[in-house]
Each structure stands twice: as structure tokens, then as C-alpha cells.
Design a protein around this motif. Structure first.
Motif, short mmCIF file in Angstrom:
data_model
loop_
_atom_site.label_atom_id
_atom_site.label_comp_id
_atom_site.label_asym_id
_atom_site.label_seq_id
_atom_site.Cartn_x
_atom_site.Cartn_y
_atom_site.Cartn_z
N ARG A 97 0.84 -1.19 0.00
CA ARG A 97 0.00 0.00 0.00
C ARG A 97 0.89 1.25 0.00
O ARG A 97 1.82 1.35 0.79
N ILE A 98 0.55 2.18 -0.84
CA ILE A 98 1.28 3.44 -0.88
C ILE A 98 0.67 4.40 0.14
O ILE A 98 -0.54 4.58 0.17
N VAL A 99 1.51 4.97 0.99
CA VAL A 99 1.05 5.95 1.97
C VAL A 99 1.55 7.33 1.56
O VAL A 99 2.47 7.47 0.75
N TRP A 100 0.93 8.34 2.16
CA TRP A 100 1.26 9.73 1.80
C TRP A 100 2.76 10.00 1.97
O TRP A 100 3.38 10.68 1.16
N GLY A 101 3.34 9.47 3.04
CA GLY A 101 4.75 9.74 3.32
C GLY A 101 5.72 9.08 2.37
O GLY A 101 6.92 9.34 2.45
N ASP A 102 5.23 8.20 1.47
CA ASP A 102 6.13 7.60 0.48
C ASP A 102 6.52 8.60 -0.60
O ASP A 102 7.47 8.38 -1.35
N ASP A 104 7.72 12.29 -2.30
CA ASP A 104 8.74 13.29 -2.03
C ASP A 104 8.28 14.64 -2.59
O ASP A 104 7.16 14.76 -3.09
N PRO A 105 9.11 15.70 -2.51
CA PRO A 105 8.69 17.01 -3.02
C PRO A 105 8.33 17.02 -4.51
O PRO A 105 7.66 17.95 -4.97
N PHE A 106 8.77 15.99 -5.25
CA PHE A 106 8.39 15.91 -6.66
C PHE A 106 6.98 15.33 -6.84
O PHE A 106 6.54 15.11 -7.95
N GLN A 107 6.33 15.04 -5.70
CA GLN A 107 4.93 14.60 -5.68
C GLN A 107 4.70 13.24 -6.33
O GLN A 107 3.68 13.00 -6.96
N HIS A 108 5.68 12.36 -6.18
CA HIS A 108 5.48 10.95 -6.53
C HIS A 108 6.34 10.11 -5.59
O HIS A 108 7.17 10.64 -4.85
N VAL A 109 6.11 8.82 -5.58
CA VAL A 109 6.84 7.94 -4.67
C VAL A 109 8.34 8.05 -4.94
O VAL A 109 8.79 7.90 -6.09
N VAL A 112 13.94 5.64 -3.83
CA VAL A 112 14.55 4.72 -2.87
C VAL A 112 13.52 3.85 -2.16
O VAL A 112 13.85 2.79 -1.63
N ARG A 113 12.26 4.28 -2.14
CA ARG A 113 11.21 3.49 -1.51
C ARG A 113 11.06 2.13 -2.18
O ARG A 113 10.73 1.14 -1.53
N TYR A 114 11.27 2.09 -3.49
CA TYR A 114 11.06 0.85 -4.22
C TYR A 114 12.00 -0.25 -3.75
O TYR A 114 11.66 -1.44 -3.80
N PHE A 165 0.10 8.68 -4.34
CA PHE A 165 -0.91 8.28 -3.37
C PHE A 165 -2.28 8.74 -3.85
O PHE A 165 -2.41 9.84 -4.37
N PRO A 166 -3.33 7.92 -3.67
CA PRO A 166 -3.34 6.55 -3.12
C PRO A 166 -3.17 5.52 -4.22
O PRO A 166 -3.60 5.73 -5.35
N ASP A 167 -2.54 4.43 -3.88
CA ASP A 167 -2.34 3.33 -4.84
C ASP A 167 -1.89 2.10 -4.07
O ASP A 167 -1.52 2.19 -2.89
#
Length: 238
Positions: A97-102, A104-109, A112-114, A165-167
Motif C-alpha cells: 500500500r502506498i502511503v502519503w509519506g512515500d 517526495d517534493p516531486f509529488q510521486h513515490v 529509494v522506496r522501491y 498516493f493513493p495506490d
């Protein structure tokens, strides 16, 4: 000459020891009331206390996960079918699940999260190998570095689409059969992909090298024929 304004009445708080005594005495009185059968506050041993007036409904959504809707479940089944068609091992499937905190300032996940997302799916897959080799005990040993397990040698991530988010991502792993002439039995390769339920498309792929590793001896090793048979038995034709 001192003015009358300079003289003020100061109220002193009671000494800390006295305040603590009062506090402790009120707690003792309340505790005694709980134990006294004649008290309206009496709680017989083993009886739960009264519910809080703010106790949430049993139907409340208490998690940060998205609500399960029929459309989401249909998307999840479609994602599983897509990964199966690509040859991914169903015992590795991991819902991320993708959360809001995933984001960054570029407004996508953030990229490094991957690495963490794929790690979670890889660990699940490792545990499934351990389960097949020796049940829960072996599965636990696999992820705690006891005896022979796996270690990540390298990972190459290819990013295909941004995720927001959300996804929910469905991630799957599959072992890649060794090329002819491959002689290093301890090292093998796997491929993994992340599929977006909202976009209905693959968003990232990895190519990884894993090594059979003896954590007791601290060196790579031959895992044994049964382990190799279990591993290569997971190969599925796309």
C-alpha cells in the motif's frame, strides 16, 4: 522609599512531597473502591472494566490502509493474473500500500522506496522457500540468518512510471534459469516487477543477484540438491 505596588501576595504551592501524598492517597482510595464489593465501582476479579465513552464502532476503519472495495478487489485479481501470465511465483506476491509519506517534493513515490518494497516481497518469497524446505522453523531461520539462507549481492532497478498516493502495488518474484555454462552454483538471478492497481500497468522492474550463504561460516555455499530443486521448481513459463 518602597511603593505599595512592590508588595504582592504570593500563594505558595504545597510541597512536592505533600502533593504526591495526596495524589497517591486518591489512587489508593479508588483502588480500594474497586476491591470493595459494596462499592458501585467494584470490579470482580477477571471482569473487564466499563467501555470508554469514546470507544470506536466495530465497523470503524482503524488502519491507514485503503478501504476494501469491490473495484479494488477486482483490480487486485487482475493484477495477480497479469503477474501469473508473466511467470511470477504466486508465493512471492506482496501487496504494497502506498502511503502519503512515500512521496517526495516531486509529488510521486521516491525512488529509494522501491528498494524497500521489493525487499518485502523478496523476504516473503524467501520464507516460502524455507517453508517448503523445512516448515516454519526453516522459514524463520532463513530470515534470521541462521544456517544456510540467501543474501542480496546486487540489485538493478528500472523505473517505468511514477506512482502517487493513493495506490497499491502488487510485487512478484521469479527465478531466472541460469545460462548454459554457468558454474557458480551459489549464485543465481531473479527478476521482480511492481504492478500498479490504479494504473493497471507495471511501474518498476528489478534484476537481482542472490547468493546461497552459510551465515554460520560467513561464506557462500552449495545449498544442497533439495534446495536447488525447490528453487528451480518455482520457475514458471510466461
Amino acid at each position: 522609599m518602597m511603593s505599595s505596588a512592590m508588595f504582592r501576595t504570593v500563594r505558595l504551592s504545597p510541597p512536592l512531597r505533600l502533593r504526591n501524598r495526596r495524589h497517591s492517597s486518591s489512587i489508593s482510595a479508588l483502588y480500594a473502591a474497586f476491591k470493595d464489593p459494596s462499592s458501585p465501582f467494584h470490579l470482580p476479579p477477571g471482569t473487564p472494566g466499563p467501555e470508554s465513552p469514546d470507544t470506536p464502532s466495530t465497523h470503524a476503519n482503524l488502519s491507514t490502509l485503503a478501504r476494501e472495495s469491490p473495484s479494488r478487489m477486482e483490480a487486485l485479481e487482475e493484477a495477480k493474473e497479469t503477474l501469473l501470465q508473466k511467470g511470477f511465483d504466486p508465493q512471492s506476491f506482496w501487496e504494497q500500500r502506498i502511503v502519503w509519506g512515500d512521496q517526495d517534493p516531486f509529488q510521486h513515490v521516491n525512488n529509494v522506496r522501491y528498494i524497500r518494497f521489493f525487499e518485502s516481497a523478496r523476504i516473503k518469497w524467501m520464507m516460502s522457500l524455507g517453508e517448503e524446505l523445512g516448515g516454519p522453523t526453516r522459514a524463520e531461520a532463513m530470515i534470521k540468518g541462521n544456517g544456510v539462507s540467501l543474501i542480496l549481492k546486487s540489485i538493478d532497478v528500472q523505473f517505468r512510471r511514477p506512482v502517487t498516493f493513493p495506490d497499491t502495488l502488487l510485487i512478484g518474484y521469479r527465478p531466472v534459469p541460469p545460462a548454459s555454462g554457468h558454474t557458480d552454483v551459489a549464485t543465481f538471478h531473479v527478476a521482480a516487477s511492481a504492478y500498479s492497481l490504479s494504473q493497471k500497468a507495471f511501474v518498476a522492474h528489478t534484476k537481482e543477484a542472490l547468493v546461497w550463504y552459510d551465515y554460520d561460516a560467513l561464506k557462500k555455499c552449495h545449498p544442497g540438491e533439495r534446495a536447488l530443486e525447490t528453487l528451480w521448481g518455482r520457475v514458471r513459463e510466461p
